[in-house]
Motif scaffolding. Sequence first.
Motif, PDB file in Angstrom:
ATOM      1  N   UNK A  70      76.933  48.826   2.723  1.00 32.98           N
ATOM      2  CA  UNK A  70      75.726  48.060   2.640  1.00 32.98           C
ATOM      3  C   UNK A  70      75.178  48.282   1.316  1.00 32.98           C
ATOM      4  N   UNK A  71      74.232  47.304   0.693  1.00 30.76           N
ATOM      5  CA  UNK A  71      73.596  47.618  -0.481  1.00 30.76           C
ATOM      6  C   UNK A  71      72.498  48.708  -0.286  1.00 30.76           C
ATOM      7  N   UNK A  72      71.795  48.887   0.944  1.00 26.52           N
ATOM      8  CA  UNK A  72      70.910  49.665   1.188  1.00 26.52           C
ATOM      9  C   UNK A  72      71.659  51.185   1.062  1.00 26.52           C
ATOM     10  N   UNK A  83      79.056  43.285  -8.041  1.00 27.14           N
ATOM     11  CA  UNK A  83      80.415  43.033  -8.940  1.00 27.14           C
ATOM     12  C   UNK A  83      81.472  43.863  -8.266  1.00 27.14           C
ATOM     13  N   UNK A  84      81.282  44.983  -7.832  1.00 26.86           N
ATOM     14  CA  UNK A  84      82.319  45.831  -6.951  1.00 26.86           C
ATOM     15  C   UNK A  84      82.481  44.964  -5.739  1.00 26.86           C
ATOM     16  N   UNK A  85      81.797  44.022  -5.383  1.00 26.61           N
ATOM     17  CA  UNK A  85      81.991  43.241  -4.128  1.00 26.61           C
ATOM     18  C   UNK A  85      81.208  43.690  -2.871  1.00 26.61           C
ATOM     19  N   UNK A  86      80.092  44.387  -3.107  1.00 31.34           N
ATOM     20  CA  UNK A  86      79.123  44.494  -2.183  1.00 31.34           C
ATOM     21  C   UNK A  86      78.017  43.543  -2.180  1.00 31.34           C
ATOM     22  N   UNK A  87      78.181  42.610  -0.965  1.00 37.46           N
ATOM     23  CA  UNK A  87      77.408  41.603  -0.816  1.00 37.46           C
ATOM     24  C   UNK A  87      75.988  41.874  -0.238  1.00 37.46           C
ATOM     25  N   UNK A  88      75.279  41.353  -1.006  1.00 41.32           N
ATOM     26  CA  UNK A  88      73.610  41.938  -0.386  1.00 41.32           C
ATOM     27  C   UNK A  88      73.403  41.616   0.828  1.00 41.32           C
ATOM     28  N   UNK A  89      73.917  40.780   1.699  1.00 43.12           N
ATOM     29  CA  UNK A  89      73.806  40.412   2.829  1.00 43.12           C
ATOM     30  C   UNK A  89      74.751  41.061   3.925  1.00 43.12           C
ATOM     31  N   UNK A  90      76.051  40.676   3.526  1.00 41.29           N
ATOM     32  CA  UNK A  90      77.156  41.135   4.306  1.00 41.29           C
ATOM     33  C   UNK A  90      77.778  42.369   4.228  1.00 41.29           C
ATOM     34  N   UNK A  91      77.509  43.075   2.855  1.00 42.30           N
ATOM     35  CA  UNK A  91      78.216  44.297   2.648  1.00 42.30           C
ATOM     36  C   UNK A  91      79.643  44.103   1.796  1.00 42.30           C
TER      37      UNK A  91
END
Length: 415
Positions: free
Chosen positions: A53-55, A88-96
């Motif tokens: 996750x982004x967190x 850009x590495x693929x970590x969606x801010x909502x879904x990770x």
Amino acid sequence: MPGLDETNNESYRYLRSVGNNWQFNIEDLHPKMISRLYKRFDTFDLDCDGRMDMDEILYWPDRMRQLVNATDEQVEKMRAAVYKFFLNKGVDPVNGLTRENWVESNRVFAEAERERERRGEESLIAMLSNAYYDVLDDDGDGTVSVDELKTMMKAFDVPQEAAYTFFEKADTDKSGALERPELVHLFRKFWMEPYDPQWDALQKTQDKMPGLDETNNESYRYLRSVGNNWQFNIEDLHPKMISRLYKRFDTFDLDCDGRMDMDEILYWPDRMRQLVNATDEQVEKMRAAVYKFFLNKGVDPVNGLTRENWVESNRVFAEAERERERRGEESLIAMLSNAYYDVLDDDGDGTVSVDELKTMMKAFDVPQEAAYTFFEKADTDKSGALERPELVHLFRKFWMEPYDPQWDGVYAYKY
């Protein structure tokens, strides 16, 4: 798990926007690169839920803030760079980003970086490296020393002695200090380009686990006792087999500490006890079989088995099984399969039905719909019920023999 494309991945979106139709193929990847990437995922997945996750990602620049004398402006620049880089590495801010998609997301990012390079656009690796460089240069002299590099190792929970191997590789002009382009160059080589064994040294101090041999592994011990000198080589393994094995490890590692313990293994037969009408004798036989099987799979009763050694321990076990077969000795796969079979045959009719198979799926935290794909593959005579040899045959095919794509669907694509 849906695949990645321009609808759900920033790097694919960028590539398609500039007419680049590159597509991921795991078979193009060296097995050691896959292993390296999975280890990196495990560093970022702080809560060990199989999702980055982004967190969790932003924890690392926050940790750097605690360790260096950086200005608020430098730290915020670093946080912004980390966010953009991992987006850009693929970590969606909502879904990770799931573990299943992590390897592909790294490779499409690498292709996007190559495309940016061809087009003279900003490199996101350089952007991130420079943001870290500004923070790492603690004394403000315009270079990064070994001691300053240790701060980054500490921030990323990497043994600080790794700073020396990292520094040695990065300091290409041997000036005794890292200039900005040298750090960018190293990050690009290590994470973006095809596998090169020279970069393994950067992780040597992280991979401190001793290798497996006859002194610490039951299957190697057995092989050497009968004159079989087989030795593991990860390059002999298909990338999808490596991926399958790592996913299986994560099922067994209940406390997510990177070590499979015998108590964790024995949880599964205990869970079966709760789900079936088995006698105490049957359950104890199953527990004994599970213990013996995983002891030979490499799970030491005291020290367990680390994730680093799991793939090798599976392959040496498979060779030991082949040796037992050649010598007409008991198969441990058959022993375990038969112990489970006795418990699964809940109605005592001498066969296992789809409904009874669902019990095993439930016990192993596998979606119960997997019972249908499993059953379809196992029921080779199409009798509508599984006989004992059919279950043994499937287990041997799936876990012991070289990778074959037809077995991918056995657990409804979970493994």
